[in-house]
Design an enzyme around this catalytic site. Structure first.
Site, PDB file in Angstrom:
ATOM      1  N   GLY A   1       0.838  -1.238  -0.083  1.00 14.15           N
ATOM      2  CA  GLY A   1      -0.008   0.066  -0.020  1.00 14.15           C
ATOM      3  C   GLY A   1       0.873   1.247  -0.083  1.00 14.15           C
ATOM      4  O   GLY A   1       0.154   2.279   0.424  1.00 14.15           O
ATOM      5  N   SER A   2       2.179   1.226  -0.458  1.00 16.40           N
ATOM      6  CA  SER A   2       2.993   2.416  -0.565  1.00 16.40           C
ATOM      7  C   SER A   2       2.252   3.390  -1.677  1.00 16.40           C
ATOM      8  O   SER A   2       2.307   4.753  -1.217  1.00 16.40           O
ATOM      9  CB  SER A   2       4.348   2.341  -1.041  1.00 16.40           C
ATOM     10  OG  SER A   2       4.472   1.713  -2.324  1.00 16.40           O
ATOM     11  N   ASN A   3       1.663   3.161  -2.667  1.00 16.07           N
ATOM     12  CA  ASN A   3       0.736   3.969  -3.442  1.00 16.07           C
ATOM     13  C   ASN A   3      -0.516   4.511  -2.762  1.00 16.07           C
ATOM     14  O   ASN A   3      -0.573   5.749  -2.875  1.00 16.07           O
ATOM     15  CB  ASN A   3       0.425   3.187  -4.755  1.00 16.07           C
ATOM     16  CG  ASN A   3       1.415   3.346  -5.825  1.00 16.07           C
ATOM     17  OD1 ASN A   3       2.017   4.164  -6.224  1.00 16.07           O
ATOM     18  ND2 ASN A   3       2.287   1.904  -5.921  1.00 16.07           N
TER      19      ASN A   3
ATOM     20  N   ARG B   1     -14.647 -15.842  -9.855  1.00 14.74           N
ATOM     21  CA  ARG B   1     -14.148 -14.540  -9.981  1.00 14.74           C
ATOM     22  C   ARG B   1     -15.322 -13.626 -10.111  1.00 14.74           C
ATOM     23  O   ARG B   1     -15.288 -12.460  -9.586  1.00 14.74           O
ATOM     24  CB  ARG B   1     -13.245 -14.362 -11.253  1.00 14.74           C
ATOM     25  CG  ARG B   1     -12.706 -13.139 -11.709  1.00 14.74           C
ATOM     26  CD  ARG B   1     -11.990 -13.019 -12.677  1.00 14.74           C
ATOM     27  NE  ARG B   1     -10.884 -14.085 -12.928  1.00 14.74           N
ATOM     28  CZ  ARG B   1      -9.671 -13.790 -12.188  1.00 14.74           C
ATOM     29  NH1 ARG B   1      -9.446 -12.929 -11.283  1.00 14.74           N
ATOM     30  NH2 ARG B   1      -8.793 -15.062 -12.357  1.00 14.74           N
TER      31      ARG B   1
ATOM     32  N   ARG C   1      -5.695  -8.784  -8.464  1.00 10.11           N
ATOM     33  CA  ARG C   1      -6.783  -9.683  -9.013  1.00 10.11           C
ATOM     34  C   ARG C   1      -7.256  -9.249 -10.173  1.00 10.11           C
ATOM     35  O   ARG C   1      -7.221  -8.014 -10.580  1.00 10.11           O
ATOM     36  CB  ARG C   1      -7.761  -9.448  -7.987  1.00 10.11           C
ATOM     37  CG  ARG C   1      -7.831  -9.823  -6.579  1.00 10.11           C
ATOM     38  CD  ARG C   1      -7.468 -11.545  -6.329  1.00 10.11           C
ATOM     39  NE  ARG C   1      -8.741 -12.410  -7.055  1.00 10.11           N
ATOM     40  CZ  ARG C   1      -8.322 -13.676  -7.471  1.00 10.11           C
ATOM     41  NH1 ARG C   1      -7.369 -14.124  -7.108  1.00 10.11           N
ATOM     42  NH2 ARG C   1      -9.430 -14.670  -8.021  1.00 10.11           N
TER      43      ARG C   1
ATOM     44  N   ASN D   1      -5.404   1.911 -13.152  1.00 11.46           N
ATOM     45  CA  ASN D   1      -4.422   1.095 -12.535  1.00 11.46           C
ATOM     46  C   ASN D   1      -2.824   1.825 -12.754  1.00 11.46           C
ATOM     47  O   ASN D   1      -2.977   2.522 -13.896  1.00 11.46           O
ATOM     48  CB  ASN D   1      -4.417  -0.156 -13.553  1.00 11.46           C
ATOM     49  CG  ASN D   1      -3.565  -1.345 -12.960  1.00 11.46           C
ATOM     50  OD1 ASN D   1      -3.263  -1.401 -11.460  1.00 11.46           O
ATOM     51  ND2 ASN D   1      -2.942  -1.874 -13.644  1.00 11.46           N
TER      52      ASN D   1
ATOM     53  N   HIS E   1       0.953   0.577 -13.370  1.00 12.03           N
ATOM     54  CA  HIS E   1       1.555  -0.587 -13.885  1.00 12.03           C
ATOM     55  C   HIS E   1       3.022  -0.079 -13.875  1.00 12.03           C
ATOM     56  O   HIS E   1       3.680   0.628 -14.554  1.00 12.03           O
ATOM     57  CB  HIS E   1       1.197  -1.129 -15.070  1.00 12.03           C
ATOM     58  CG  HIS E   1       2.042  -2.379 -15.732  1.00 12.03           C
ATOM     59  ND1 HIS E   1       1.459  -3.797 -14.975  1.00 12.03           N
ATOM     60  CD2 HIS E   1       3.058  -2.571 -16.396  1.00 12.03           C
ATOM     61  CE1 HIS E   1       2.362  -4.526 -15.396  1.00 12.03           C
ATOM     62  NE2 HIS E   1       3.149  -4.095 -16.384  1.00 12.03           N
TER      63      HIS E   1
ATOM     64  N   SER F   1       3.378   3.483 -15.551  1.00 13.62           N
ATOM     65  CA  SER F   1       2.290   3.884 -16.361  1.00 13.62           C
ATOM     66  C   SER F   1       1.117   3.749 -15.871  1.00 13.62           C
ATOM     67  O   SER F   1       0.797   2.907 -14.869  1.00 13.62           O
ATOM     68  CB  SER F   1       2.001   2.955 -17.712  1.00 13.62           C
ATOM     69  OG  SER F   1       3.306   2.848 -18.495  1.00 13.62           O
TER      70      SER F   1
ATOM     71  N   GLU G   1      -8.658  -6.037 -21.373  1.00 17.76           N
ATOM     72  CA  GLU G   1      -7.209  -6.398 -21.786  1.00 17.76           C
ATOM     73  C   GLU G   1      -6.115  -6.421 -20.619  1.00 17.76           C
ATOM     74  O   GLU G   1      -5.990  -5.172 -20.201  1.00 17.76           O
ATOM     75  CB  GLU G   1      -6.602  -5.832 -23.033  1.00 17.76           C
ATOM     76  CG  GLU G   1      -6.001  -6.568 -23.863  1.00 17.76           C
ATOM     77  CD  GLU G   1      -5.384  -5.370 -25.144  1.00 17.76           C
ATOM     78  OE1 GLU G   1      -4.159  -5.382 -25.114  1.00 17.76           O
ATOM     79  OE2 GLU G   1      -6.218  -4.873 -25.380  1.00 17.76           O
ATOM     80  N   LEU G   2      -5.430  -7.440 -20.160  1.00 19.04           N
ATOM     81  CA  LEU G   2      -4.552  -7.163 -18.842  1.00 19.04           C
ATOM     82  C   LEU G   2      -3.377  -6.229 -19.395  1.00 19.04           C
ATOM     83  O   LEU G   2      -2.733  -6.360 -20.075  1.00 19.04           O
ATOM     84  CB  LEU G   2      -4.103  -8.460 -18.595  1.00 19.04           C
ATOM     85  CG  LEU G   2      -2.905  -8.499 -17.529  1.00 19.04           C
ATOM     86  CD1 LEU G   2      -3.642  -8.181 -16.116  1.00 19.04           C
ATOM     87  CD2 LEU G   2      -1.928  -9.602 -17.536  1.00 19.04           C
ATOM     88  N   ASP G   3      -3.598  -4.999 -18.308  1.00 12.56           N
ATOM     89  CA  ASP G   3      -2.451  -3.832 -18.568  1.00 12.56           C
ATOM     90  C   ASP G   3      -2.445  -3.525 -20.064  1.00 12.56           C
ATOM     91  O   ASP G   3      -1.537  -2.763 -20.334  1.00 12.56           O
ATOM     92  CB  ASP G   3      -0.964  -4.578 -18.349  1.00 12.56           C
ATOM     93  CG  ASP G   3      -1.177  -4.871 -16.643  1.00 12.56           C
ATOM     94  OD1 ASP G   3      -1.536  -4.474 -15.977  1.00 12.56           O
ATOM     95  OD2 ASP G   3      -0.236  -6.012 -16.756  1.00 12.56           O
TER      96      ASP G   3
ATOM     97  N   GLU H   1       5.833   6.446  -9.251  1.00  8.14           N
ATOM     98  CA  GLU H   1       4.669   6.173  -9.080  1.00  8.14           C
ATOM     99  C   GLU H   1       3.884   6.992  -7.794  1.00  8.14           C
ATOM    100  O   GLU H   1       3.014   7.599  -8.094  1.00  8.14           O
ATOM    101  CB  GLU H   1       4.301   4.858  -8.459  1.00  8.14           C
ATOM    102  CG  GLU H   1       4.854   3.924  -9.647  1.00  8.14           C
ATOM    103  CD  GLU H   1       4.486   2.203  -9.391  1.00  8.14           C
ATOM    104  OE1 GLU H   1       4.625   1.615 -10.425  1.00  8.14           O
ATOM    105  OE2 GLU H   1       4.343   1.984  -8.192  1.00  8.14           O
TER     106      GLU H   1
HETATM  107  C1  GRF Z   1       3.325  -0.988  -7.687  1.00  4.63           C
HETATM  108  O1  GRF Z   1       4.562  -1.225  -7.977  1.00  4.63           O
HETATM  109  C2  GRF Z   1       2.468  -1.067  -8.725  1.00  4.63           C
HETATM  110  O2  GRF Z   1       3.096  -0.369  -9.893  1.00  4.63           O
HETATM  111  C3  GRF Z   1       2.044  -2.403  -8.950  1.00  4.63           C
HETATM  112  O3  GRF Z   1       1.936  -2.943  -7.820  1.00  4.63           O
HETATM  113  C4  GRF Z   1       2.906  -2.259  -6.862  1.00  4.63           C
HETATM  114  C5  GRF Z   1       2.161  -1.882  -5.564  1.00  4.63           C
HETATM  115  O4  GRF Z   1       2.803  -1.336  -4.587  1.00  4.63           O
HETATM  116  N1  GRF Z   1       0.787  -2.247  -9.802  1.00  4.63           N
HETATM  117  P1  GRF Z   1       2.169  -0.760  -3.327  1.00  4.63           P
HETATM  118  O5  GRF Z   1       1.284  -1.819  -2.902  1.00  4.63           O
HETATM  119  O6  GRF Z   1       1.416   0.245  -3.604  1.00  4.63           O
HETATM  120  O7  GRF Z   1       3.341  -0.692  -2.254  1.00  4.63           O
END
Ligand code: GRF
Length: 216
Positions: A13-15, A66, A92, A108, A110, A137, A144-146, A175
């Site tokens: 969860g750093s984002n 799912r 997921r 998302n 990525h 990105s 479509e995946l990513d 990010e």
């Molecule tokens: C990130 O690097 C993101 O690009 C990818 O998963 C990672 C999640 O990291 N989709 P965090 O859980 O936000 O630390």
């Protein structure tokens, strides 16, 4: 009224933290109405609790398919009149039904310069291919995946001595700047998602916005 976000996580969860920080610093004009995790052990849940944000575990292992897991997610999201669903390390794959219900509202992040390296082990693949540039990105989520339309990217220059852990750290740093900044542009309608494409400052973009150029 502030736009409402649901942030979906599976791990550290750093984002998510970068959103919490951006909101407290007033650089993101939005509210995190809900944090959802499919994994009860995700550290991101602690981050949400510490910040006083409503958080919930919906474990995919409790559902037979799912689709039924996604329905439970959708139900919870709908209770909170969410404007954007922010996938932040959510591990997921979402079903077409879910994606269509929230069309053009799911983002998302990525860790690669898409369309290069969809899927896993992106840093390793960029290093092995001796790419000059790597990065991250943000894209809309489609079936479509990513592979959904790209909104923004941040680049970094690789050098031959870089190892995977170093590159991961550098990409994550980007990010944490890029994701809240892009969502802030979205909630302020500076970025608009329209049927025929993505607009920035009322102009249709033909390539992703860049951190440091158009953003911040
Ligand atoms: C990130 O690097 C993101 O690009 C990818 O998963 C990672 C999640 O990291 N989709 P965090 O859980 O936000 O630390």
């Amino acid at each position: 009224m502030k736009k409402k976000l649901a942030i979906l996580i599976s791990g550290s969860g750093s984002n998510l933290q970068s959103f919490i920080d951006a909101i407290s610093e007033n650089s993101l004009q939005a509210e995190i109405a809900l944090v959802l995790s499919n994994n009860a052990d995700a550290y991101g849940l602690e981050r949400a609790k510490l910040a006083g944000i409503k958080n919930l575990v919906i474990s995919h292992t409790d559902y037979e398919s799912r689709e039924s897991f996604d329905e439970a997610l959708a139900e919870e999201i709908k209770k909170h009149s969410i404007d954007f669903i922010i996938l932040a390390g959510f591990m997921r794959i979402l079903s077409p039904d879910f994606i269509n219900q929230f069309k053009d509202k799911i983002l998302n992040i990525h860790p690669s310069l898409l369309p290069k390296y969809p899927g896993l082990h992106t840093h390793r693949r960029a290093i092995e291919n001796a790419d000059e540039y790597h990065g991250t990105s943000i894209h809309l989520v489609n079936e479509e995946l990513d592979g959904g339309p790209l909104i923004a990217q941040a680049h970094l220059k690789l050098n031959v001595q870089n190892d995977e852990a170093e590159v991961m750290k550098a990409v994550q740093k980007l990010e944490h700047q890029l994701y809240p900044a892009v969502v802030n542009l979205l909630v302020q309608d500076k970025i608009r998602i329209k049927a025929d494409g993505i607009y920035y400052d009322n102009k249709k973009i033909d390539k992703p916005l860049l951190l440091g150029k158009e953003i911040i």
